[in-house]
Design a protein around this motif. Sequence first.
Motif, PDB file in Angstrom:
ATOM      1  N   THR A  67       0.844  -1.207   0.000  1.00 30.78           N
ATOM      2  CA  THR A  67       0.000   0.000   0.000  1.00 30.78           C
ATOM      3  C   THR A  67       0.874   1.250   0.000  1.00 30.78           C
ATOM      4  OG1 THR A  67      -1.582  -1.238   1.318  1.00 30.78           O
ATOM      5  CG2 THR A  67      -1.892   1.145   1.222  1.00 30.78           C
ATOM      6  N   VAL A  68       1.889   1.262   0.889  1.00 30.31           N
ATOM      7  CA  VAL A  68       2.775   2.427   0.965  1.00 30.31           C
ATOM      8  C   VAL A  68       3.589   2.544  -0.324  1.00 30.31           C
ATOM      9  CG1 VAL A  68       4.684   3.493   2.225  1.00 30.31           C
ATOM     10  CG2 VAL A  68       2.893   2.297   3.485  1.00 30.31           C
ATOM     11  N   GLU A  69       4.091   1.391  -0.801  1.00 29.55           N
ATOM     12  CA  GLU A  69       4.893   1.430  -2.032  1.00 29.55           C
ATOM     13  C   GLU A  69       4.081   2.004  -3.198  1.00 29.55           C
ATOM     14  OE1 GLU A  69       6.254  -2.572  -2.377  1.00 29.55           O
ATOM     15  OE2 GLU A  69       7.906  -2.247  -0.956  1.00 29.55           O
ATOM     16  N   THR A  70       2.817   1.592  -3.279  1.00 25.71           N
ATOM     17  CA  THR A  70       1.963   2.078  -4.359  1.00 25.71           C
ATOM     18  C   THR A  70       1.773   3.607  -4.247  1.00 25.71           C
ATOM     19  OG1 THR A  70       0.797  -0.012  -4.160  1.00 25.71           O
ATOM     20  CG2 THR A  70      -0.211   1.656  -5.558  1.00 25.71           C
ATOM     21  N   ALA A  71       1.563   4.067  -3.012  1.00 25.13           N
ATOM     22  CA  ALA A  71       1.383   5.509  -2.797  1.00 25.13           C
ATOM     23  C   ALA A  71       2.638   6.271  -3.240  1.00 25.13           C
ATOM     24  CB  ALA A  71       1.084   5.779  -1.321  1.00 25.13           C
ATOM     25  N   TYR A  72       3.818   5.749  -2.823  1.00 23.73           N
ATOM     26  CA  TYR A  72       5.074   6.417  -3.174  1.00 23.73           C
ATOM     27  C   TYR A  72       5.279   6.409  -4.698  1.00 23.73           C
ATOM     28  CZ  TYR A  72       6.699   6.772   1.704  1.00 23.73           C
ATOM     29  OH  TYR A  72       6.859   7.099   3.024  1.00 23.73           O
ATOM     30  N   ALA A  73       4.929   5.282  -5.321  1.00 19.67           N
ATOM     31  CA  ALA A  73       5.112   5.176  -6.764  1.00 19.67           C
ATOM     32  C   ALA A  73       4.243   6.215  -7.481  1.00 19.67           C
ATOM     33  CB  ALA A  73       4.770   3.762  -7.235  1.00 19.67           C
ATOM     34  N   GLU A  74       3.046   6.409  -6.976  1.00 16.89           N
ATOM     35  CA  GLU A  74       2.150   7.404  -7.570  1.00 16.89           C
ATOM     36  C   GLU A  74       2.758   8.811  -7.469  1.00 16.89           C
ATOM     37  OE1 GLU A  74      -2.508   7.499  -7.397  1.00 16.89           O
ATOM     38  OE2 GLU A  74      -1.760   8.756  -5.782  1.00 16.89           O
ATOM     39  N   LEU A  75       3.300   9.102  -6.300  1.00 17.87           N
ATOM     40  CA  LEU A  75       3.907  10.416  -6.096  1.00 17.87           C
ATOM     41  C   LEU A  75       5.130  10.595  -7.000  1.00 17.87           C
ATOM     42  CD1 LEU A  75       3.636  10.505  -2.204  1.00 17.87           C
ATOM     43  CD2 LEU A  75       2.358  11.967  -3.796  1.00 17.87           C
ATOM     44  N   GLU A  76       5.875   9.486  -7.181  1.00 14.51           N
ATOM     45  CA  GLU A  76       7.051   9.586  -8.036  1.00 14.51           C
ATOM     46  C   GLU A  76       6.620   9.845  -9.481  1.00 14.51           C
ATOM     47  OE1 GLU A  76       9.757   6.193  -8.442  1.00 14.51           O
ATOM     48  OE2 GLU A  76      11.394   7.666  -8.328  1.00 14.51           O
ATOM     49  N   ALA A  77       5.551   9.152  -9.893  1.00 11.86           N
ATOM     50  CA  ALA A  77       5.055   9.336 -11.258  1.00 11.86           C
ATOM     51  C   ALA A  77       4.628  10.792 -11.496  1.00 11.86           C
ATOM     52  CB  ALA A  77       3.879   8.386 -11.511  1.00 11.86           C
ATOM     53  N   GLU A  78       4.172  11.449 -10.445  1.00 10.94           N
ATOM     54  CA  GLU A  78       3.763  12.858 -10.574  1.00 10.94           C
ATOM     55  C   GLU A  78       4.941  13.817 -10.487  1.00 10.94           C
ATOM     56  OE1 GLU A  78       0.685  13.857  -7.744  1.00 10.94           O
ATOM     57  OE2 GLU A  78      -0.178  11.864  -7.945  1.00 10.94           O
ATOM     58  N   GLY A  79       6.129  13.281 -10.233  1.00 11.95           N
ATOM     59  CA  GLY A  79       7.309  14.142 -10.154  1.00 11.95           C
ATOM     60  C   GLY A  79       7.429  14.877  -8.828  1.00 11.95           C
ATOM     61  N   LEU A  80       6.744  14.369  -7.809  1.00 10.94           N
ATOM     62  CA  LEU A  80       6.803  15.048  -6.508  1.00 10.94           C
ATOM     63  C   LEU A  80       7.902  14.484  -5.615  1.00 10.94           C
ATOM     64  CD1 LEU A  80       2.981  15.441  -5.766  1.00 10.94           C
ATOM     65  CD2 LEU A  80       4.593  17.248  -6.410  1.00 10.94           C
ATOM     66  N   VAL A  81       8.211  13.186  -5.794  1.00  9.17           N
ATOM     67  CA  VAL A  81       9.258  12.583  -4.969  1.00  9.17           C
ATOM     68  C   VAL A  81      10.206  11.775  -5.845  1.00  9.17           C
ATOM     69  CG1 VAL A  81       7.659  12.372  -3.008  1.00  9.17           C
ATOM     70  CG2 VAL A  81       8.066  10.398  -4.497  1.00  9.17           C
ATOM     71  N   ASP A  82      11.336  11.457  -5.256  1.00 14.40           N
ATOM     72  CA  ASP A  82      12.368  10.714  -5.971  1.00 14.40           C
ATOM     73  C   ASP A  82      12.743   9.512  -5.116  1.00 14.40           C
ATOM     74  OD1 ASP A  82      14.387  10.038  -7.674  1.00 14.40           O
ATOM     75  OD2 ASP A  82      15.838  11.463  -6.805  1.00 14.40           O
ATOM     76  N   MET A  83      12.529   8.294  -5.655  1.00 16.10           N
ATOM     77  CA  MET A  83      12.896   7.101  -4.882  1.00 16.10           C
ATOM     78  C   MET A  83      14.328   6.732  -5.241  1.00 16.10           C
ATOM     79  SD  MET A  83       9.236   5.112  -5.262  1.00 16.10           S
ATOM     80  CE  MET A  83       9.338   3.885  -3.979  1.00 16.10           C
ATOM     81  N   ARG A  84      15.243   6.889  -4.262  1.00 21.92           N
ATOM     82  CA  ARG A  84      16.653   6.629  -4.538  1.00 21.92           C
ATOM     83  C   ARG A  84      17.033   5.298  -3.915  1.00 21.92           C
ATOM     84  NH1 ARG A  84      18.202  12.749  -2.696  1.00 21.92           N
ATOM     85  NH2 ARG A  84      16.773  13.744  -4.170  1.00 21.92           N
ATOM     86  N   VAL A  85      17.459   4.362  -4.765  1.00 19.37           N
ATOM     87  CA  VAL A  85      17.733   3.015  -4.282  1.00 19.37           C
ATOM     88  C   VAL A  85      18.781   3.056  -3.168  1.00 19.37           C
ATOM     89  CG1 VAL A  85      18.524   0.715  -4.918  1.00 19.37           C
ATOM     90  CG2 VAL A  85      17.141   2.045  -6.520  1.00 19.37           C
ATOM     91  N   GLY A  86      18.498   2.395  -2.094  1.00 23.63           N
ATOM     92  CA  GLY A  86      19.464   2.300  -0.999  1.00 23.63           C
ATOM     93  C   GLY A  86      19.464   3.495  -0.066  1.00 23.63           C
ATOM     94  N   SER A  87      18.831   4.599  -0.439  1.00 25.86           N
ATOM     95  CA  SER A  87      18.866   5.716   0.509  1.00 25.86           C
ATOM     96  C   SER A  87      17.488   6.254   0.881  1.00 25.86           C
ATOM     97  CB  SER A  87      19.767   6.846  -0.012  1.00 25.86           C
ATOM     98  OG  SER A  87      19.271   7.337  -1.230  1.00 25.86           O
TER      99      SER A  87
END
Lengths: 481, 481
Positions: free
Chosen positions: B52-72
């Motif tokens: 659920t959280v991953e899906t929410a974060y992915a949505e935000l990333e798709a909108e260009g609001l957040v950046d998921m940086r592997v390992g950090s």
Amino acid sequence: MRIPLDREDGQPLYRQISGYIRRGILAGSLVPESRLPAVRALSRDLGVNRITVETAYAELEAEGLVDMRVGSGTFVLPSYVQSEICPARRIWPDWQGMLREHMSGLSFPDLESDPEVVRFNSGLGDSRFFPMDEFRKVMRDVLRRQGTEALESGDVRGHEPLRRNIASILGSQGVQVGAGNILITSGTQQSLSFAAIALLRAGDTVVVESPTYAGALDMFRSMGVKLAPVPMDEHGMQVGRLEALFREHAPKLIYTIPNFQNPTGACMSGPRRRRLVALAAQHGIPVFEDDYVGDLRYEGLAQPTLKSLDTCGNVLYGSSFSKMLMPGLRVGYLVADGPAYDALAEIKRVHSLATSSLLQCAVHEYVSVGRYAAYLRKSRQIYRVRRDAMLEGAKRHLSGVKIAPCTGGLACWMELPEGVSCTELRKYALKERVDFTPGPRVYPYPAQGESFMRLNFAAHSRETTGEGLQRLGRAMEKAAG
Amino acid sequence: MRIPLDREDGQPLYRQISGYIRRGILAGSLVPESRLPAVRALSRDLGVNRITVETAYAELEAEGLVDMRVGSGTFVLPSYVQSEICPARRIWPDWQGMLREHMSGLSFPDLESDPEVVRFNSGLGDSRFFPMDEFRKVMRDVLRRQGTEALESGDVRGHEPLRRNIASILGSQGVQVGAGNILITSGTQQSLSFAAIALLRAGDTVVVESPTYAGALDMFRSMGVKLAPVPMDEHGMQVGRLEALFREHAPKLIYTIPNFQNPTGACMSGPRRRRLVALAAQHGIPVFEDDYVGDLRYEGLAQPTLKSLDTCGNVLYGSSFSKMLMPGLRVGYLVADGPAYDALAEIKRVHSLATSSLLQCAVHEYVSVGRYAAYLRKSRQIYRVRRDAMLEGAKRHLSGVKIAPCTGGLACWMELPEGVSCTELRKYALKERVDFTPGPRVYPYPAQGESFMRLNFAAHSRETTGEGLQRLGRAMEKAAG
């Protein structure tokens, strides 16, 4: 030195001067080895001849009260006389007597302290974990970098960078507000006082949880405000009873502690939170949400704050750094929207002016989001272990006591076995050198608290808690016998 | 992060999470480069599945609001969208509107600051003379010597050594009291607030000088208290009018500034002081004596404080270190006797708890009798020169203005030439980049102040004062024309 002289008095001026100084020495306000003003300066200040002052000083010297040292001045000598000169005032103006009456609902806490007493009645955490070295460094930097600016009177609303910082911390906890919604205060006690001054007049009614934080009850009582209690249960305030109370009392404010309620430790359930926020908005009654230890959670899910559920500016939110960091910092904050924010800022201006800039700068430097989160993590770890020690110890030493669930905060709430009165128990407990917060302190109707007590675990090591509970166990046996 | 989730809402949980974070980013409470909670931690906190959280974060990333940086981790990106998501709230609950009305008598001071404006409207001295190096050293010593103790919650009445110290300073100024009569506050504003909370209820009447300190008027107004003004003249409050006022209004408090009254600068004469103290005691009406700059005297004789003439505990005395030392310290004190002292200490406990121990320890170390006297001497010297610059400059540049005698304090009081209104003049003055305290601010009935203004001299060098007065002269010509 501004000595009251009466030129129409029959008494010579030098006598008035010597009499005044004599009273000061004997009363102790002029301490031994303090220097009296130079003859020249005092004669100029008082508009009298130098000889008048010299005569007064000579009289005091003759009495052995002062020592005139050539070339260095006149000094107060140690005085061994017990003063009878300031008579004990036993008759006070009527308004003073009325003040006493007025405040008869309030308790004057015992200020003596015996270090041997285990004080389960503390409302605080353990200051020994505070990273003093880091704070010292921060304070040095602030004083060096900001210079006198840190000692000037700043923005009444609070140091802007600190307010932005708090907005970020609140954002990370689920309250999305800007710096313009945050009013810095000296702590939740002051935040609540400002809200009360803004919203309440003597005779108004405020809805409070029963039991609740004693400091809030005392504050409301000091303002002549009536209390409408709502009982607590394990899911928090019994919100279902609110509408009847609204009809009966037309209250002007609802005061609630939704998280790890003080003293019961209960967390308000999600549905009740939504219902409370909706009901209060519908009836137009403001809510003060006291989030004194918000995130100090040992188990269970995080519940949203009432403020995060508030869509119309009906909730005021108060918290501070006093519980999580150090109580002596005296920096807290109040969150509000719209006209209420402006009115509260104005109340702050006229009742206390700005909060110390120096402390605000230091807290700002010290409290970053990351550092706050780290400190919270560490506190949770330490206090969880202490909570466990309290629960185990209470089971072992306090037979017959019912312990309320405790998933966060600083203290446990317990119900005494039948037949044991809290007031009675406390007498035996103090003899055994252990103290706790007695139930009557935290009930709007004190007598309802006779079967309850609150025990702080956060301020004490495992060992101290064990020792304190053994003592309390002995006291309970005596109280029951 | 405590995100409000509603499991009965039709909206999927991941949407509620992403929506909440999105609002935070767009509103600015989640700042760029801040890290969102780890997926694991947030899912545990909220009691939801990790997906659920991953899906929410992915949505935000798709909108260009957040950046998921592997390992950090997941980081907030700078957002260039002007938020329309938090709609401007234009409809507030009724109680908020009432707050505004309630406070209509109060002014919300302009918080903007243009460094080019000469601010004769300051109420303070000049912080540049403060011995910052010494204070820095004192603070370092306190933090080293007292450690966490300086950051704990201390005695509500105030740090005992500091109270003893203040008793000595007061003794040297003619008020003979002990540490047990002194209550530490955050300044005179708070002292006065505590006295008002203890003694006044909405609808009660308080006797005030007319004109008087604006901060006191605003505070009384904020509590719904009625004002009974007594006119001032060059010998202070017209005490002869008191008895008629007592009969008419049965006031509950008399508020007075006997020394270098703010704003008029007048000193109450000795006979009036004695008469005031006697009358108030006879009628059982408490007096609050505000001695805000007590000993900052440039000429003339020292008059006794009212407190030193009080034999029955009828006078409360308030002062602070804010005017003489630094306003940002926020340490002041209230002097009282008998039950009133206990009641005021209790009011302090329930409305603000203790004053910062750290600041109290620092002030205690810094403020010895000798150092206070030396600082007072130095301040007198500097401010006397500045006062003279103000008087000379005003004579030269402000034609037709009458200047009240000014023998102490921080400001001069002036009467405008006939036909010049203070409100009008201030408009021109602000255009010329000079400001002053307008008469209406300091009158219980504001309209009575239209011919007056107060000009602070203590905060400005000779040159700045000259420049400011030239500007004010130009403004006056325009206002008169």
